[in-house]
Design a protein around this motif. Sequence first.
Motif, PDB file in Angstrom:
ATOM      1  N   UNK A 123       0.828  -1.212   0.000  1.00 30.82           N
ATOM      2  CA  UNK A 123       0.000   0.000   0.000  1.00 30.82           C
ATOM      3  C   UNK A 123       0.863   1.263   0.000  1.00 30.82           C
ATOM      4  N   UNK A 124       2.020   1.202   0.666  1.00 30.16           N
ATOM      5  CA  UNK A 124       2.870   2.391   0.742  1.00 30.16           C
ATOM      6  C   UNK A 124       3.382   2.790  -0.641  1.00 30.16           C
ATOM      7  N   UNK A 125       3.822   1.811  -1.425  1.00 26.12           N
ATOM      8  CA  UNK A 125       4.324   2.134  -2.758  1.00 26.12           C
ATOM      9  C   UNK A 125       3.204   2.691  -3.629  1.00 26.12           C
ATOM     10  N   UNK A 126       1.987   2.153  -3.462  1.00 30.10           N
ATOM     11  CA  UNK A 126       0.857   2.649  -4.255  1.00 30.10           C
ATOM     12  C   UNK A 126       0.523   4.090  -3.893  1.00 30.10           C
ATOM     13  N   UNK A 127       0.536   4.410  -2.609  1.00 33.69           N
ATOM     14  CA  UNK A 127       0.184   5.769  -2.177  1.00 33.69           C
ATOM     15  C   UNK A 127       1.280   6.771  -2.571  1.00 33.69           C
ATOM     16  N   UNK A 128       2.545   6.345  -2.454  1.00 34.75           N
ATOM     17  CA  UNK A 128       3.649   7.237  -2.851  1.00 34.75           C
ATOM     18  C   UNK A 128       3.583   7.506  -4.345  1.00 34.75           C
ATOM     19  N   UNK A 129       3.265   6.458  -5.129  1.00 32.67           N
ATOM     20  CA  UNK A 129       3.137   6.629  -6.568  1.00 32.67           C
ATOM     21  C   UNK A 129       1.989   7.589  -6.895  1.00 32.67           C
ATOM     22  N   UNK A 130       0.885   7.478  -6.161  1.00 32.18           N
ATOM     23  CA  UNK A 130      -0.231   8.403  -6.365  1.00 32.18           C
ATOM     24  C   UNK A 130       0.210   9.846  -6.140  1.00 32.18           C
TER      25      UNK A 130
END
Length: 235
Positions: A123-130
């Motif tokens: 989830x962290x990588x997804x949110x940072x990418x967002x």
Amino acid sequence: MLLRHLLGPYAWIGVALLAAPGLAQRSLDDHVRPIAAALAEGNLPAARPAVARIVGRDTAALDEPGVARAAIESLSESFCDGVAAPLFWLLLLGLPGLWAYKAINTADSLIGHREERWRAFGWASARIDDCANLVPARLGGAVLCLAGGGGWRTMRRDAHRHASPNAGWTEAAMAGVLRVRLAGPVAYDGVVSDKPWIGGSFRDPDARDLGRALRVYRRACLFLWILAGAFAWLL
């Protein structure tokens, strides 16, 4: 700074060479062009495996509008991830910014799952990418509208109909420019996901629309480079 020290006025050549692998504009064109060619020839059996190389959905039973839609969506979304965002971070933070963005985007692609079962994993990588795509996605959508001579209303209206907070901007912009509908129900591993339509009041895309999408994409890339050159010159 090191390149400026070593190469002086020719530092831009070093930057260009080191940045080129992080910008995917040629690769995107190379992947979508065979799909457009196969559809233009009416060769669905060749178009389906070609589009399967760039999308994750089931492609074996796609008709012409389904193949065209998948290719246009991938081209539009990847315009942000592969061109607009890397260039944005290159201009803002130099080569470290570009390659940091690519690392974030790659991590999201590998482990940033959005399925409920795996949502906690990555989830962290997804949110940072967002967050990293927040500005580039909107910039990319605006550039596509400029390159296509329209699409603004559809982009503003339908950008938020996408599951991603960012991908909808470039997809809705392209849908508005071409006046075709994108997204909608899609099958993954035999399971249909009932996604909302983007540009739902328009018709289904066909082979000609995919060719038009490629031309809009190329103009948008040119516009971005002109903007980048102006930005670098002002600095």
